[in-house]
Motif scaffolding. Structure first.
Motif, PDB file in Angstrom:
ATOM      1  N   VAL A 138       0.853  -1.199   0.000  1.00  0.00           N
ATOM      2  CA  VAL A 138       0.000   0.000   0.000  1.00  0.00           C
ATOM      3  C   VAL A 138       0.885   1.245   0.000  1.00  0.00           C
ATOM      4  O   VAL A 138       0.667   2.184  -0.780  1.00  0.00           O
ATOM      5  N   ARG A 139       1.878   1.261   0.866  1.00  0.00           N
ATOM      6  CA  ARG A 139       2.781   2.417   0.971  1.00  0.00           C
ATOM      7  C   ARG A 139       3.492   2.686  -0.353  1.00  0.00           C
ATOM      8  O   ARG A 139       3.653   3.839  -0.765  1.00  0.00           O
TER       9      ARG A 139
ATOM     10  N   GLY B  80       2.355   1.933  -3.251  1.00  0.00           N
ATOM     11  CA  GLY B  80       1.395   2.204  -4.316  1.00  0.00           C
ATOM     12  C   GLY B  80       1.195   1.046  -5.268  1.00  0.00           C
ATOM     13  O   GLY B  80       0.803   1.258  -6.422  1.00  0.00           O
TER      14      GLY B  80
ATOM     15  N   LEU C  69      -4.152  -0.743  -3.940  1.00  0.00           N
ATOM     16  CA  LEU C  69      -5.030   0.366  -3.566  1.00  0.00           C
ATOM     17  C   LEU C  69      -5.747   0.047  -2.261  1.00  0.00           C
ATOM     18  O   LEU C  69      -6.364  -1.002  -2.120  1.00  0.00           O
TER      19      LEU C  69
ATOM     20  N   VAL D 129      -2.526   3.387  -9.642  1.00  0.00           N
ATOM     21  CA  VAL D 129      -2.454   3.463  -8.176  1.00  0.00           C
ATOM     22  C   VAL D 129      -1.087   3.986  -7.749  1.00  0.00           C
ATOM     23  O   VAL D 129      -0.982   4.854  -6.883  1.00  0.00           O
TER      24      VAL D 129
ATOM     25  N   THR E 294      -0.530   7.374  -5.746  1.00  0.00           N
ATOM     26  CA  THR E 294       0.030   7.238  -4.393  1.00  0.00           C
ATOM     27  C   THR E 294       1.249   8.140  -4.239  1.00  0.00           C
ATOM     28  O   THR E 294       1.390   8.847  -3.236  1.00  0.00           O
ATOM     29  N   ARG E 295       2.127   8.126  -5.228  1.00  0.00           N
ATOM     30  CA  ARG E 295       3.319   8.982  -5.166  1.00  0.00           C
ATOM     31  C   ARG E 295       2.948  10.464  -5.162  1.00  0.00           C
ATOM     32  O   ARG E 295       3.687  11.291  -4.637  1.00  0.00           O
TER      33      ARG E 295
ATOM     34  N   ASP F 228      -5.529  10.342  -2.041  1.00  0.00           N
ATOM     35  CA  ASP F 228      -6.082   9.335  -1.139  1.00  0.00           C
ATOM     36  C   ASP F 228      -6.780   8.209  -1.916  1.00  0.00           C
ATOM     37  O   ASP F 228      -7.170   8.373  -3.079  1.00  0.00           O
ATOM     38  N   GLY F 229      -6.936   7.075  -1.245  1.00  0.00           N
ATOM     39  CA  GLY F 229      -7.471   5.869  -1.872  1.00  0.00           C
ATOM     40  C   GLY F 229      -8.879   6.011  -2.421  1.00  0.00           C
ATOM     41  O   GLY F 229      -9.207   5.441  -3.468  1.00  0.00           O
TER      42      GLY F 229
END
Length: 180
Positions: A85-86, A88, A91, A121, A125-126, A130-131
């Protein structure tokens, strides 16, 4: 999937509310007062507001895996999942009570994140998106994807290299625009 209302539970709730309203009316009568129920519709709306609601993202994004379920299915540790998740590569969206949920639409049958989805994703993420926003972006039809959502566009084009690149390019353009 459509769920029908449990009429027995609804009837029990209505009976419980009736019982409590009648008890309150009796208490007030004992004090020489009356129970005023002038705007019954407004009162009903306020009572129903305490029930769970449907969120606009529930339908396009659901169903979801929770952390325990996804860890079990993928056969990885919680730490490995959180690392994905961190980075990316998976999701996740945080619920209002602080739990992470993982839209099932991102996974293929073998548990791998679908090509194109993973690219988008990662890009978002980068960029710190937000999700829930990423999920909405993936599932909202757009002219950029010939009237399809990004996920459906990938399905229609069988996740071809060109389709994956197109989704990644659109994600990068939107992420850059949102960061500006």
């Amino acid at each position: 999937m459509s769920r029908t209302v449990d009429t027995t539970a609804v009837e029990a709730l209505a009976a419980a509310v009736r019982e409590r309203v009648e008890a309150r009316a009796a208490e007030l009568e004992a004090q020489g007062r009356t129970l005023e129920l002038e705007d019954v519709e407004e009162l009903a709306e306020r009572m129903v507001a305490a029930l769970p609601t449907v969120h606009p993202l529930d339908e396009p994004l659901a169903p979801f895996y929770d952390t325990a379920g996804l860890v079990a299915w993928l056969g990885i540790s919680r730490q490995a999942l959180f690392d994905r998740v961190r980075r990316g590569t998976v999701l996740a969206a945080r619920t209002s009570d602080g739990h992470l949920v993982y839209p099932s639409l991102q996974f293929g049958r073998n548990g791998q994140v679908r090509p194109g989805v993973q690219d988008a994703v990662g890009i978002f993420t980068r960029a710190g998106v937000d999700g829930w926003t990423v999920g909405a972006w993936l599932t909202t039809p757009s002219e950029v994807f010939e009237g399809h959502s990004a996920v459906d566009y990938l399905v229609v084009h069988r996740s071809s290299a060109a389709a994956v690149a197109h989704v990644a390019e659109a994600a990068a353009a939107d992420a850059a625009r949102w960061a500006a």
